[in-house]
Design a protein around this motif. Structure first.
Motif, short mmCIF file in Angstrom:
data_model
loop_
_atom_site.label_atom_id
_atom_site.label_comp_id
_atom_site.label_asym_id
_atom_site.label_seq_id
_atom_site.Cartn_x
_atom_site.Cartn_y
_atom_site.Cartn_z
N GLN A 113 2.55 64.42 43.39
CA GLN A 113 3.45 63.31 43.06
C GLN A 113 3.33 62.91 41.59
N TYR A 114 2.22 63.28 40.95
CA TYR A 114 2.01 62.94 39.55
C TYR A 114 2.27 64.14 38.63
N LEU A 137 0.41 57.76 34.09
CA LEU A 137 1.54 58.63 34.41
C LEU A 137 2.13 59.31 33.18
N ALA A 169 -4.45 63.54 37.16
CA ALA A 169 -3.60 63.66 38.34
C ALA A 169 -4.31 64.43 39.44
N SER A 203 -11.19 56.19 40.09
CA SER A 203 -10.42 57.05 41.00
C SER A 203 -11.31 57.60 42.10
N SER A 209 5.27 66.22 38.55
CA SER A 209 6.64 66.71 38.71
C SER A 209 7.22 67.26 37.42
N ARG A 266 -3.16 54.04 43.37
CA ARG A 266 -1.96 54.22 42.56
C ARG A 266 -2.37 54.57 41.15
N ASN A 267 -1.99 55.76 40.72
CA ASN A 267 -2.37 56.28 39.42
C ASN A 267 -1.71 55.45 38.31
N GLU A 323 8.01 62.35 42.94
CA GLU A 323 7.79 61.38 41.87
C GLU A 323 8.22 59.97 42.28
N SER A 378 5.37 57.85 43.58
CA SER A 378 4.15 57.74 42.79
C SER A 378 3.72 56.31 42.49
N ARG A 379 4.63 55.36 42.60
CA ARG A 379 4.27 53.97 42.33
C ARG A 379 4.27 53.10 43.59
#
Length: 424
Positions: A111-112, A239, A274, A421, A114, A235-236, A210, A213-214
Motif C-alpha cells: 500500500q506504500y 509516504l 515501507a 514501527s 504504488s 499508519r505510515n 494506495e 494507506s491513510r
C-alpha cells in the motif's frame, strides 16, 4: 512417516459459525465466514497456523467503525477476506491461514509502494526479499529472489502490477506456494498453471492499495487468557521523502545535526521504511538500489538485529555466488567440501570474496523500527559501509547516535521518522 504427512493434506472440521458480530459501544460490525467450493468440497480455511488448529476467515460485510473521529476501513473494502472462487484462478487445494496472512502482509507493505512496480516474497509472515524498480515486475522479482533465495523456497510471491510471462517463468523456476497479483497476462497465467499445486490469486484491489494507506483498520490481538487488545492499525507517516525529519538533538547546550540523505539514499530509505511496516520487531533493514540486502528481525536487542542482518547478508551473498557459479547452495558446497579438496578450495574462495565485498552491504541504507538506544548498532552499520540511516529518534542518546554518523568517513546521513514501527 506416510501417516504423518497426511496432517498437511487433511481438512480440519470447521466448527465456527457463519456469522460473527462485534459490538463496540453503540456501533456494530457484522462479519461473514468465507468459504470456497474447491474440488467439489465447500469449506473455509484448511486449518490455522498449524494443521491441528481449526480456523475460519471472516469478511466485514456490514458496518463502518468510527473511533475518535477517525473512520476505519469498512464493509465492501475487503481484499484477502473478500476472495471468492472467481479470484482463485488456481486453488490447488483449500488455503490455510498462513497462505493468506502472508499475502495480507504483502498488501500491508505494498500500500506504500504504488509509485513503482514492486515484488515481495514472504515467508512466515515476514518479507525475505523485496524490490521495486521502474524496469518492471520481472526485474523486481528477480532482485527480490536473489536477495534471499534460501528463505524464498516455498514462499508467497506478491506483485503490484499485472503479472507478465517473464515473471511467471521466474516463478515456475523455483518452488513457491502462492502467487498474488492484480491481474495476469493470458500467457503468464497459462505458464503458472503448469504448476498444479500453485495457488494463483487475482486480487484486483492491489491496483488501488494506495487509497487505503491513510485509513486504519481495527487491529485485534487476542490474549492467552481470552482477553483482547484493540488498537488503531499502524499508519505510515513517511509516504514521501520530504516526510522524513532532520536528525537533530541537543545536549548540554550543543546542537547535533546529521547530514541529510541524497536523492537515491532518500528513495531507498522511503522504500525500506515501507517494507519495515510488515517486518516483525525488533528489526533493522538494509536496502540498496531499491532491493533489500539484509533483514534482521525478531531480536530482543537493537544491536542484535544489526548483527543478525549482517550475518544473514554474508550467508545470502555466499549462497548467491555458489548458486550462480557452481549450481550448488552454499550449504551443499560446504557439505561437499568436507571430502572434496576442489570444493574446499572453491568454498574458501567464495568466503574470501564475500568478506571482501562485506556481503554486498556497502552502499546500503538502513532503517530501524525503533530508535537506537546506544550508538553500538549504528557503529556496526557504519562498519559495513552504509551511507544513510533512518530511525524514529527520541532516545536520550540521540546526540551520541548523531555523533556516530558525523564521525564516519565518509560522513553517513541520518534522518528521523518521528514514529516507531513495531509489529508484534
Amino acid at each position: 512417516m506416510s501417516d504423518l504427512k497426511k496432517m498437511y493434506t487433511t481438512l480440519q472440521e470447521d466448527p465456527f459459525p457463519a456469522d460473527l458480530k462485534l459490538t463496540l459501544g453503540d456501533q456494530e460490525l457484522v462479519f461473514k465466514k468465507r468459504t470456497w467450493e474447491i474440488d467439489g468440497q465447500t469449506k473455509g480455511l484448511r486449518y490455522g497456523e498449524n494443521p491441528d488448529q481449526p480456523a475460519a476467515l471472516y469478511e466485514l460485510t456490514q458496518g463502518c467503525l468510527e473511533v475518535g473521529g477517525v473512520k476505519f476501513i469498512g464493509a465492501g473494502q475487503g481484499l484477502v477476506s473478500a476472495l471468492t472462487e472467481e479470484h482463485m484462478l488456481q486453488a490447488g487445494k483449500h488455503p490455510g491461514k498462513t497462505n493468506l496472512t502472508d499475502v495480507d502482509n504483502a498488501l500491508n507493505i505494498l500500500q506504500y509502494l504504488s509509485a513503482k512496480p514492486a515484488a515481495l516474497i514472504l515467508k512466515h509472515n515476514n518479507p525475505c526479499g523485496a524490490a521495486w524498480t521502474d524496469d518492471g515486475v520481472a526485474v523486481a522479482l528477480r532482485r527480490a529472489f536473489e536477495a534471499d533465495r534460501i528463505a524464498a523456497f516455498g514462499g508467497a510471491v506478491v506483485v503490484n502490477r499485472t503479472l507478465d510471462l517473464a515473471t511467471a517463468q521466474l516463478i515456475n523456476s523455483v518452488y513457491f506456494e502462492v502467487v498474488a497479483a492484480p491481474d495476469y497476462a493470458p500467457d503468464a497465467l497459462a505458464e503458472l498453471k503448469k504448476k498444479k499445486n500453485l495457488r494463483i490469486l487475482r486480487i484486483p484491489g492491489i491496483a488501488d492499495l494506495e487509497s487505503l494507506s491513510r485509513t486504519p483498520f481495527l487491529d485485534i490481538k487476542s490474549l492467552s487468557d481470552g482477553g483482547m487488545v484493540v488498537q488503531f492499525s499502524f499508519r505510515n507517516a513517511i509516504l514521501a521523502t520530504e516526510d522524513f525529519l532532520p536528525a537533530r538533538a541537543e545536549k548540554d547546550g550543543n546542537v547535533f545535526l546529521a547530514r541529510a540523505p541524497g536523492r537515491q539514499e532518500a528513495d531507498d530509505l522511503l522504500f525500506a521504511w515501507a517494507v519495515e511496516a510488515g517486518v516483525t520487531s525488533n528489526s533493522v533493514l538494509f536496502v540498496k538500489d531499491g532491493v533489500t540486502t539484509a533483514i534482521g528481525t525478531g531480536e530482543q536487542d537493537r544491536v542484535g538485529c544489526v548483527l543478525l542482518a549482517v550475518t544473514k547478508a554474508y550467508i545470502k551473498y555466499m549462497d548467491l555466488l555458489s548458486s550462480k557459479e557452481l549450481g550448488l547452495s552454499i550449504f551443499e558446497l560446504k557439505l561437499k567440501a568436507i571430502r572434496d579438496p576442489e570444493a574446499k578450495a572453491q568454498l574458501a574462495d567464495i568466503e574470501r570474496r564475500t568478506a571482501e565485498a562485506k556481503g554486498g552491504l556497502p552502499g546500503s541504507v538502513v532503517v530501524s523500527d525503533g530508535f537506537f538506544p546506544f550508538r553500538d548498532g549504528v557503529d556496526l552499520c557504519i562498519d559495513q559501509g552504509v551511507t544513510a540511516i533512518a530511525q524514529p529518534g527520541g532516545s536520550i542518546r540521540d546526540h551520541e547516535v548523531i555523533a556516530a554518523v558525523n564521525e564516519a568517513s565518509p560522513q553517513v546521513a541520518m534522518v528521523f521518522t518521528g514514529q516507531r514501527s513495531f509489529k508484534h
